[in-house]
Write a protein that holds these residues in place. Structure first.
Motif, PDB file in Angstrom:
ATOM      1  N   MET A   1      17.453 -14.110   4.783  1.00 42.91           N
ATOM      2  CA  MET A   1      16.651 -13.016   4.273  1.00 42.91           C
ATOM      3  C   MET A   1      16.038 -13.461   2.953  1.00 42.91           C
ATOM      4  N   SER A   2      14.753 -13.261   2.798  1.00 43.38           N
ATOM      5  CA  SER A   2      14.083 -13.684   1.568  1.00 43.38           C
ATOM      6  C   SER A   2      14.421 -12.715   0.429  1.00 43.38           C
ATOM      7  N   GLN A   5      12.664  -9.310   0.553  1.00 42.08           N
ATOM      8  CA  GLN A   5      13.241  -8.409   1.554  1.00 42.08           C
ATOM      9  C   GLN A   5      14.556  -7.816   1.046  1.00 42.08           C
ATOM     10  N   ALA A   9      15.177  -3.908   0.573  1.00 47.77           N
ATOM     11  CA  ALA A   9      16.309  -3.193   1.182  1.00 47.77           C
ATOM     12  C   ALA A   9      17.093  -2.444   0.106  1.00 47.77           C
ATOM     13  N   TRP A  37      18.621  -2.445   8.123  1.00 51.83           N
ATOM     14  CA  TRP A  37      17.533  -3.406   7.956  1.00 51.83           C
ATOM     15  C   TRP A  37      18.082  -4.737   7.444  1.00 51.83           C
ATOM     16  N   TRP A  38      18.942  -4.659   6.422  1.00 53.80           N
ATOM     17  CA  TRP A  38      19.533  -5.873   5.867  1.00 53.80           C
ATOM     18  C   TRP A  38      20.372  -6.589   6.919  1.00 53.80           C
ATOM     19  N   THR A  39      21.154  -5.827   7.677  1.00 55.44           N
ATOM     20  CA  THR A  39      22.024  -6.419   8.694  1.00 55.44           C
ATOM     21  C   THR A  39      21.213  -7.133   9.770  1.00 55.44           C
ATOM     22  N   LEU A  40      20.154  -6.501  10.247  1.00 47.16           N
ATOM     23  CA  LEU A  40      19.333  -7.111  11.293  1.00 47.16           C
ATOM     24  C   LEU A  40      18.592  -8.345  10.795  1.00 47.16           C
ATOM     25  N   SER A  41      18.320  -8.407   9.490  1.00 44.02           N
ATOM     26  CA  SER A  41      17.674  -9.596   8.923  1.00 44.02           C
ATOM     27  C   SER A  41      18.680 -10.686   8.602  1.00 44.02           C
ATOM     28  N   GLU A  42      19.862 -10.281   8.142  1.00 46.41           N
ATOM     29  CA  GLU A  42      20.886 -11.233   7.707  1.00 46.41           C
ATOM     30  C   GLU A  42      21.603 -11.883   8.898  1.00 46.41           C
ATOM     31  N   LYS A  43      21.988 -11.088   9.878  1.00 43.30           N
ATOM     32  CA  LYS A  43      22.639 -11.560  11.103  1.00 43.30           C
ATOM     33  C   LYS A  43      23.908 -12.376  10.856  1.00 43.30           C
TER      34      LYS A  43
END
Length: 160
Positions: A1-2, A5, A9, A37-43
């Motif tokens: 995640m940049s 972003q 978040a 949102w953070w979770t889906l980007s961080e994975k």
């Protein structure tokens, strides 16, 4: 995640925290959406644990709020502006003194605003107690749940 972003978040979650204080805005849902949102980007595994924990905390929050008796704010007489600013003081207090600062900041902020508005210690304290009885517990439960989620997210970002 940049980095942008991550900041975005965090701003969504901050908006959710402020939304807890404004009637009609689904603050907890906005906080949860920021975590999602953070979770889906961080994975990562940690991100999914934070999201599942946030979901559990918010479900528990809804049960606790449902069990609390409802009170009418208009009958109390405390201005909505004072309640909003007291909530903002609670958010700031949470980050200055983790966990208990939220309660200290919100109650202290409400007392200070009522002291300025009413002039005397006795009247301000009576008004603060009445307002806290009317809505304080319900809002504080919701705000505390959201602050726990944002705190867990902040810890996960720092750790990860």
């Amino acid at each position: 995640m940049s980095a942008w972003q991550l900041v975005a978040a965090g701003l969504v979650m901050l908006l959710g925290l402020l939304g807890v204080l404004v009637p009609g805005i689904p603050g907890p849902l906005i906080v949860w959406a920021g975590v999602m949102w953070w979770t889906l980007s961080e994975k990562s595994g940690l991100a999914w644990v934070v999201l599942m924990s946030a979901t559990a905390v918010l479900l528990l929050n809804q049960v606790v709020k449902w069990l609390l008796p409802a009170r009418d704010l208009r009958a109390v007489g405390t201005p909505y502006r004072a309640l909003f600013l007291a909530g903002v003081a609670g958010i700031v207090g949470f980050f200055v003194i983790p966990v208990i600062g939220g309660l200290l900041g919100s109650v202290g902020g409400l007392y200070l605003l009522e002291r300025i508005r009413l002039g005397s210690h006795g009247d301000a304290w009576a008004s603060t107690r009445t307002a806290l009885r009317a809505i304080g517990l319900s809002v504080l439960v919701e705000l505390f749940a959201c602050l726990l989620i944002v705190g867990a997210w902040t810890g996960a970002v720092v750790a990860g």
